[in-house]
Design a protein around this motif. Structure first.
Motif, PDB file in Angstrom:
ATOM      1  N   VAL A  54       4.080  -6.428  -6.474  1.00 60.22           N
ATOM      2  CA  VAL A  54       2.890  -5.810  -6.696  1.00 60.22           C
ATOM      3  C   VAL A  54       1.968  -6.367  -7.585  1.00 60.22           C
ATOM      4  O   VAL A  54       2.220  -6.394  -9.098  1.00 60.22           O
ATOM      5  CB  VAL A  54       2.952  -4.387  -6.949  1.00 60.22           C
ATOM      6  CG1 VAL A  54       1.830  -3.803  -7.141  1.00 60.22           C
ATOM      7  CG2 VAL A  54       3.882  -3.688  -5.924  1.00 60.22           C
ATOM      8  N   PRO A  55       0.512  -6.871  -7.256  1.00 65.72           N
ATOM      9  CA  PRO A  55      -0.184  -7.667  -7.976  1.00 65.72           C
ATOM     10  C   PRO A  55      -0.956  -6.772  -8.888  1.00 65.72           C
ATOM     11  O   PRO A  55      -1.351  -7.129 -10.022  1.00 65.72           O
ATOM     12  CB  PRO A  55      -1.103  -8.263  -7.163  1.00 65.72           C
ATOM     13  CG  PRO A  55      -0.933  -7.751  -5.881  1.00 65.72           C
ATOM     14  CD  PRO A  55       0.133  -6.961  -5.661  1.00 65.72           C
ATOM     15  N   GLY A  56      -1.407  -5.785  -8.592  1.00 67.09           N
ATOM     16  CA  GLY A  56      -2.106  -4.847  -9.553  1.00 67.09           C
ATOM     17  C   GLY A  56      -2.247  -3.463  -8.530  1.00 67.09           C
ATOM     18  O   GLY A  56      -1.331  -2.946  -7.955  1.00 67.09           O
ATOM     19  N   PRO A  57      -3.184  -2.752  -9.286  1.00 73.24           N
ATOM     20  CA  PRO A  57      -3.244  -1.235  -8.555  1.00 73.24           C
ATOM     21  C   PRO A  57      -3.275  -1.119  -7.203  1.00 73.24           C
ATOM     22  O   PRO A  57      -3.968  -2.195  -6.417  1.00 73.24           O
ATOM     23  CB  PRO A  57      -4.812  -0.712  -9.115  1.00 73.24           C
ATOM     24  CG  PRO A  57      -5.065  -1.642 -10.331  1.00 73.24           C
ATOM     25  CD  PRO A  57      -4.380  -2.943  -9.905  1.00 73.24           C
ATOM     26  N   GLY A  58      -2.844   0.098  -6.552  1.00 71.69           N
ATOM     27  CA  GLY A  58      -2.580   0.256  -5.239  1.00 71.69           C
ATOM     28  C   GLY A  58      -1.424   1.143  -4.740  1.00 71.69           C
ATOM     29  O   GLY A  58      -0.697   1.643  -5.834  1.00 71.69           O
ATOM     30  N   ARG A  59      -1.362   1.495  -3.554  1.00 74.82           N
ATOM     31  CA  ARG A  59      -0.351   2.385  -3.228  1.00 74.82           C
ATOM     32  C   ARG A  59       1.139   1.907  -2.686  1.00 74.82           C
ATOM     33  O   ARG A  59       0.807   0.998  -1.494  1.00 74.82           O
ATOM     34  CB  ARG A  59      -0.736   3.508  -2.241  1.00 74.82           C
ATOM     35  CG  ARG A  59       0.307   4.596  -1.832  1.00 74.82           C
ATOM     36  CD  ARG A  59      -0.408   5.580  -1.126  1.00 74.82           C
ATOM     37  NE  ARG A  59      -1.074   6.617  -1.917  1.00 74.82           N
ATOM     38  CZ  ARG A  59      -2.005   7.544  -1.800  1.00 74.82           C
ATOM     39  NH1 ARG A  59      -2.008   8.141  -0.492  1.00 74.82           N
ATOM     40  NH2 ARG A  59      -2.380   8.307  -2.891  1.00 74.82           N
ATOM     41  N   GLY A  60       2.114   2.077  -3.101  1.00 74.62           N
ATOM     42  CA  GLY A  60       3.306   1.624  -2.574  1.00 74.62           C
ATOM     43  C   GLY A  60       3.857   2.658  -1.542  1.00 74.62           C
ATOM     44  O   GLY A  60       4.231   3.811  -2.038  1.00 74.62           O
ATOM     45  N   GLU A  61       4.085   2.367  -0.164  1.00 74.99           N
ATOM     46  CA  GLU A  61       4.704   3.419   0.750  1.00 74.99           C
ATOM     47  C   GLU A  61       6.012   3.268   1.307  1.00 74.99           C
ATOM     48  O   GLU A  61       6.257   1.955   1.479  1.00 74.99           O
ATOM     49  CB  GLU A  61       3.559   3.624   1.834  1.00 74.99           C
ATOM     50  CG  GLU A  61       2.302   4.434   1.114  1.00 74.99           C
ATOM     51  CD  GLU A  61       1.088   4.567   2.148  1.00 74.99           C
ATOM     52  OE1 GLU A  61       0.811   5.439   2.382  1.00 74.99           O
ATOM     53  OE2 GLU A  61       0.790   3.538   2.889  1.00 74.99           O
ATOM     54  N   LEU A  62       6.470   4.268   1.760  1.00 74.36           N
ATOM     55  CA  LEU A  62       7.662   3.877   2.768  1.00 74.36           C
ATOM     56  C   LEU A  62       7.473   4.422   4.214  1.00 74.36           C
ATOM     57  O   LEU A  62       6.971   5.842   4.114  1.00 74.36           O
ATOM     58  CB  LEU A  62       9.027   4.802   2.221  1.00 74.36           C
ATOM     59  CG  LEU A  62      10.485   4.402   2.652  1.00 74.36           C
ATOM     60  CD1 LEU A  62      10.912   3.055   2.604  1.00 74.36           C
ATOM     61  CD2 LEU A  62      11.283   5.477   1.843  1.00 74.36           C
ATOM     62  N   ASP A  95       2.091   5.510  -6.764  1.00 77.90           N
ATOM     63  CA  ASP A  95       0.669   5.014  -6.868  1.00 77.90           C
ATOM     64  C   ASP A  95       0.742   4.083  -8.146  1.00 77.90           C
ATOM     65  O   ASP A  95       0.557   4.463  -9.452  1.00 77.90           O
ATOM     66  CB  ASP A  95      -0.184   6.199  -6.965  1.00 77.90           C
ATOM     67  CG  ASP A  95      -0.572   6.783  -5.547  1.00 77.90           C
ATOM     68  OD1 ASP A  95      -0.887   6.079  -4.802  1.00 77.90           O
ATOM     69  OD2 ASP A  95      -0.472   7.952  -5.550  1.00 77.90           O
ATOM     70  N   PHE A  96       0.447   2.820  -7.953  1.00 72.63           N
ATOM     71  CA  PHE A  96       0.491   1.734  -9.084  1.00 72.63           C
ATOM     72  C   PHE A  96      -0.843   1.706  -9.661  1.00 72.63           C
ATOM     73  O   PHE A  96      -1.762   1.775  -9.170  1.00 72.63           O
ATOM     74  CB  PHE A  96       0.797   0.332  -8.572  1.00 72.63           C
ATOM     75  CG  PHE A  96       2.070   0.041  -7.989  1.00 72.63           C
ATOM     76  CD1 PHE A  96       3.353  -0.396  -8.912  1.00 72.63           C
ATOM     77  CD2 PHE A  96       2.544   0.115  -6.799  1.00 72.63           C
ATOM     78  CE1 PHE A  96       4.442  -0.563  -8.571  1.00 72.63           C
ATOM     79  CE2 PHE A  96       3.891   0.098  -6.414  1.00 72.63           C
ATOM     80  CZ  PHE A  96       4.813  -0.230  -7.256  1.00 72.63           C
TER      81      PHE A  96
END
Ligand code: NAP
Ligand code: MG
Length: 405
Positions: free
Chosen positions: A147-155, A172-173
């Motif tokens: 993950v390079p920076g802010p953002g949402r990781g989802e399944l 939520d990164f």
């Protein structure tokens, strides 16, 4: 000794490569063929043969095990890029063990060969700890994102043929990080469970299973649930009749208990746990050459082998005409495991008895201080200890075997 012992049904023999192959033929010549009248369904999985047949020979060997039920396999080279060039191979053929395991849908169980003069690192281990590793899925078949920076990781799960996707937020990164997706299937877990119950019943030992379902309340909990369903439905009665138990506990509790135990159980592990714990056990029991490996399919087909590879470094010396002190114990036990199983299935106790006598002859040879280099290093000091070459080691076993027959 009078006439040869007759082995009623055929045994699938799968030949292999390098020093393991050299020892394989010595074992047959010196310890088996003089005493047994057996029909071998022979498959040569030497790297060259696999290349010539476009690896079809491996598939045929696996199908032969399905047909006859019992086989034994010598270690084979899984070629790397350098070996592809060196041997002029058509391609970088996949691991034969992987191919055979996929066809039989099997699980690999590892067991140490115990002798009195090689003590396990854990002093209270008196009996073998057998380990079964679920070799499918989890982190070994994952997807990962840096993950390079802010953002949402989802399944996300999207049902085939329509329906609303299931979507969960993992994180939520706020900055850089890592993300991983893993899976398993009910079918694979169930096959694993069946192979474990089959092996424990075959060996008449307790089965331990451990996951982390207090933390992973869906994923790991599914493993526990499927094992329990299988046990209740198909195995409880037979386990009770044999006086053996199925025992579930958390993985951390299992690790703590294994260390304090005297051994003598099958420990079924998830893929990662089995990867790590099998290496710990192999090292704690002394030598890779004293470790056997059995592939058990959920249908109850058995393939026996040594846990070690082709012992390539010793083969290089052998090719130069040097004698080596390579250890054939696990190869001998691959044959005896196979013969005992064949005898059980055929209801020919004399074949089972031969397997036991050969095992006893091999163990007594080591216990009397006749040792190959690898175990000379780990055996308890004794003035009788003597390092011998492979041929001498086998001849010493043959002499003891003849006395027993
Ligand atoms: P290996 O053949 O298991 O040998 C590694 C080292 O362990 C040897 O060099 C030797 O140490 C010691 N050793 C293993 N078995 C021994 C024995 N019977 N007697 C004495 N010492 C023994 O592993 P590898 O060298 O990593 O792999 C060689 C080839 O085997 C590769 O092509 C690999 O693909 C293949 N492989 C096949 C299987 C299989 O078919 N089941 C499994 C594993 C690897 P010293 O040299 O220090 O004496
Ligand atoms: Mg490992």
């Amino acid at each position: 000794m009078q006439s040869k012992i007759h082995v009623k049904s055929p045994i699938v023999e799968i030949d292999g490569d390098e020093m393991a192959r050299v020892m394989w033929h010595m074992v047959k010549e010196r310890l088996l063929m003089p005493y047994l009248d057996m029909k071998l369904e022979y498959y040569d999985l030497a790297l060259k043969k696999r290349d010539e047949t476009d690896d079809k020979i491996t598939v045929e060997a696996a199908n032969a095990i399905k047909k006859y039920g019992v086989g034994t396999k010598c270690a084979t080279i899984t070629p790397n890029k350098a070996q592809v060039r060196e041997h002029g191979l058509k391609q970088e053929w996949k691991s034969p063990n992987g191919t055979i395991r996929a066809i039989l849908d099997g699980t690999v169980f590892r067991s140490p060969i115990l002798v009195k003069n090689i003590l396990p690192s854990v002093k209270n281990w008196k009996k073998p700890i057998h380990i079964g590793r679920h070799a499918y899925g989890d982190v070994y078949k994952n997807q990962e994102i840096l993950v390079p920076g802010p953002g949402r990781g989802e399944l996300v799960f999207t049902p085939a043929g329509g329906g609303t996707p299931v979507r969960l937020t993992i994180q939520d990164f706020e900055g850089a990080g890592i993300l991983q997706g893993i899976h398993n299937t009910d079918q694979s877990i169930r096959s694993f469970a069946k192979s474990c119950f089959t092996y424990a019943l075959d060996q008449k030992i307790d089965l331990w299973f451990s996951v982390k379902d207090t933390i992973s309340k869906t994923y790991d909990a599914r493993f526990r649930q499927i094992f329990e369903e299988e046990y209740e439905r198909s195995w409880k009665k037979r386990f009770n009749e044999e006086g053996i138990n199925y025992f579930f506990t958390l993985i951390d509790d299992a690790v703590a208990r294994i260390i304090k135990s005297e051994g003598g159980m099958l420990w079924a592990c998830k893929n990662y746990d089995g990867d790590v714990m099998s290496d710990m056990l192999a090292s704690a029991y002394g030598s890779l050459a004293m470790m056997t490996s059995t592939l058990v399919s959920p249908e109850g087909y058995f393939e026996y082998e040594a846990a070690h590879g082709t012992v390539a470094r010793h083969y290089q010396r052998y090719l130069k005409g040097e004698k080596t002190s390579s250890n054939p114990m696990a190869i001998i036990f691959a044959w005896t495991g196979c013969l005992k199983k064949r005898g059980d299935l055929d209801k020919t106790p004399d074949v089972v008895e031969f397997g036991k006598k050969l095992e006893a002859a091999a163990i007594e040879t080591v216990e009397n201080g006749v040792l190959t280099g690898d175990i000379m290093r780990v055996a308890e000091p004794d003035p009788r200890n003597k390092q011998v070459y492979t041929e001498e080691f086998m001849d010493a076993i043959a002499e003891r075997l003849r006395e027993k027959l």
